[in-house]
Design an enzyme around this catalytic site. Structure first.
Site, PDB file in Angstrom:
ATOM      1  N   ASP A  32      85.721   4.559   7.072  1.00 45.33           N
ATOM      2  CA  ASP A  32      85.606   3.321   7.212  1.00 45.33           C
ATOM      3  C   ASP A  32      85.750   3.061   8.896  1.00 45.33           C
ATOM      4  O   ASP A  32      84.957   2.285   9.679  1.00 45.33           O
ATOM      5  CB  ASP A  32      86.847   2.483   6.784  1.00 45.33           C
ATOM      6  CG  ASP A  32      86.757   1.090   6.689  1.00 45.33           C
ATOM      7  OD1 ASP A  32      85.674   0.488   6.860  1.00 45.33           O
ATOM      8  OD2 ASP A  32      87.796   0.306   6.424  1.00 45.33           O
ATOM      9  N   ILE A  65      78.571  10.830   7.934  1.00 47.83           N
ATOM     10  CA  ILE A  65      77.825   9.637   7.208  1.00 47.83           C
ATOM     11  C   ILE A  65      77.142   8.670   8.171  1.00 47.83           C
ATOM     12  O   ILE A  65      76.187   8.122   7.692  1.00 47.83           O
ATOM     13  CB  ILE A  65      78.806   9.067   6.027  1.00 47.83           C
ATOM     14  CG1 ILE A  65      77.764   8.313   5.045  1.00 47.83           C
ATOM     15  CG2 ILE A  65      79.749   8.128   6.790  1.00 47.83           C
ATOM     16  CD1 ILE A  65      78.259   7.999   3.905  1.00 47.83           C
ATOM     17  N   SER A  88      87.749   8.126  -1.708  1.00 51.53           N
ATOM     18  CA  SER A  88      89.273   8.018  -2.229  1.00 51.53           C
ATOM     19  C   SER A  88      89.872   9.550  -1.976  1.00 51.53           C
ATOM     20  O   SER A  88      91.174   9.656  -2.234  1.00 51.53           O
ATOM     21  CB  SER A  88      89.395   7.492  -3.642  1.00 51.53           C
ATOM     22  OG  SER A  88      89.590   6.115  -3.612  1.00 51.53           O
ATOM     23  N   THR A  89      89.040  10.402  -1.074  1.00 58.25           N
ATOM     24  CA  THR A  89      89.729  11.852  -1.006  1.00 58.25           C
ATOM     25  C   THR A  89      90.751  11.846   0.171  1.00 58.25           C
ATOM     26  O   THR A  89      91.201  12.972   0.223  1.00 58.25           O
ATOM     27  CB  THR A  89      88.507  12.810  -1.183  1.00 58.25           C
ATOM     28  OG1 THR A  89      87.868  12.622  -0.109  1.00 58.25           O
ATOM     29  CG2 THR A  89      87.875  12.829  -2.509  1.00 58.25           C
ATOM     30  N   GLY A  90      90.531  11.013   0.891  1.00 59.27           N
ATOM     31  CA  GLY A  90      91.136  10.945   2.244  1.00 59.27           C
ATOM     32  C   GLY A  90      92.714  10.506   2.029  1.00 59.27           C
ATOM     33  O   GLY A  90      93.292  11.134   1.396  1.00 59.27           O
TER      34      GLY A  90
END
Length: 169
Positions: free
Chosen positions: A34, A11, A122-124
């Site tokens: 992040d 990203i 939220s998938t990590g």
């Protein structure tokens, strides 16, 4: 009508108006998406996040909400930070994950962004099942009125790409 597209990659390399950061509530960086956004974007993003913490979010950004900062050294103009929910077996937090996408699109619209790149929020480390996250993300983006012309889901690996591709058709 918003066009949904897919890219396999990072990203941090997307040349879009805004990238969505799957942030933690502190807004001060972390792991995964992040951490990558903060590392690649440079100290300008962290400084802007610290300013937000000092001015509006002393206790952190609540789950499901979104806020924008500069994108620093990223090719994008802005970073839209949103805090995804942690997956729970005992509590349905789907509305919070949907809110991340709706709120990010709302902020993007306020900024005048026409192209927005989303990760698989939220998938990590938050362990949301990928298939369910893809369903919530794509259904929410399709159902949310927005001036954003393109939503690009940027997936880090083959499996995530394939799961999102199956949802987009």
């Amino acid at each position: 009508m918003t066009e949904l597209t897919l890219v396999k990659g990072s990203i941090t390399e997307q040349d879009v108006d805004a990238v969505v950061n799957a942030a933690n509530s502190s807004l001060l960086g972390g792991g995964g998406v992040d951490g990558a956004i903060h590392r690649q974007g440079g100290p300008e993003i962290l400084a802007a996040c610290r300013d937000l913490r000092a001015a509006h979010y002393g206790k952190g950004l609540p789950t499901g909400e979104a806020v924008a900062t500069t994108a620093g050294r990223l090719p994008a103009r802005w970073v839209i930070h949103t805090v995804g929910p942690v997956w729970s077996v005992s509590e349905d937090r789907s509305r919070l994950l949907a809110s991340c996408h709706r709120e990010a699109l709302r902020v993007a619209g306020e900024l005048g962004a026409r192209t927005v790149a989303f990760p698989a929020i939220s998938t990590g480390v938050y362990r949301w099942p990928l298939e369910d996250a893809a369903r919530i993300a794509t259904e929410t983006v399709r159902a949310t009125p927005t001036s954003v012309e393109e939503v690009r889901f940027v997936l880090f690996d083959d499996r995530a790409y394939e799961v999102f591709a199956a949802r987009i058709g």
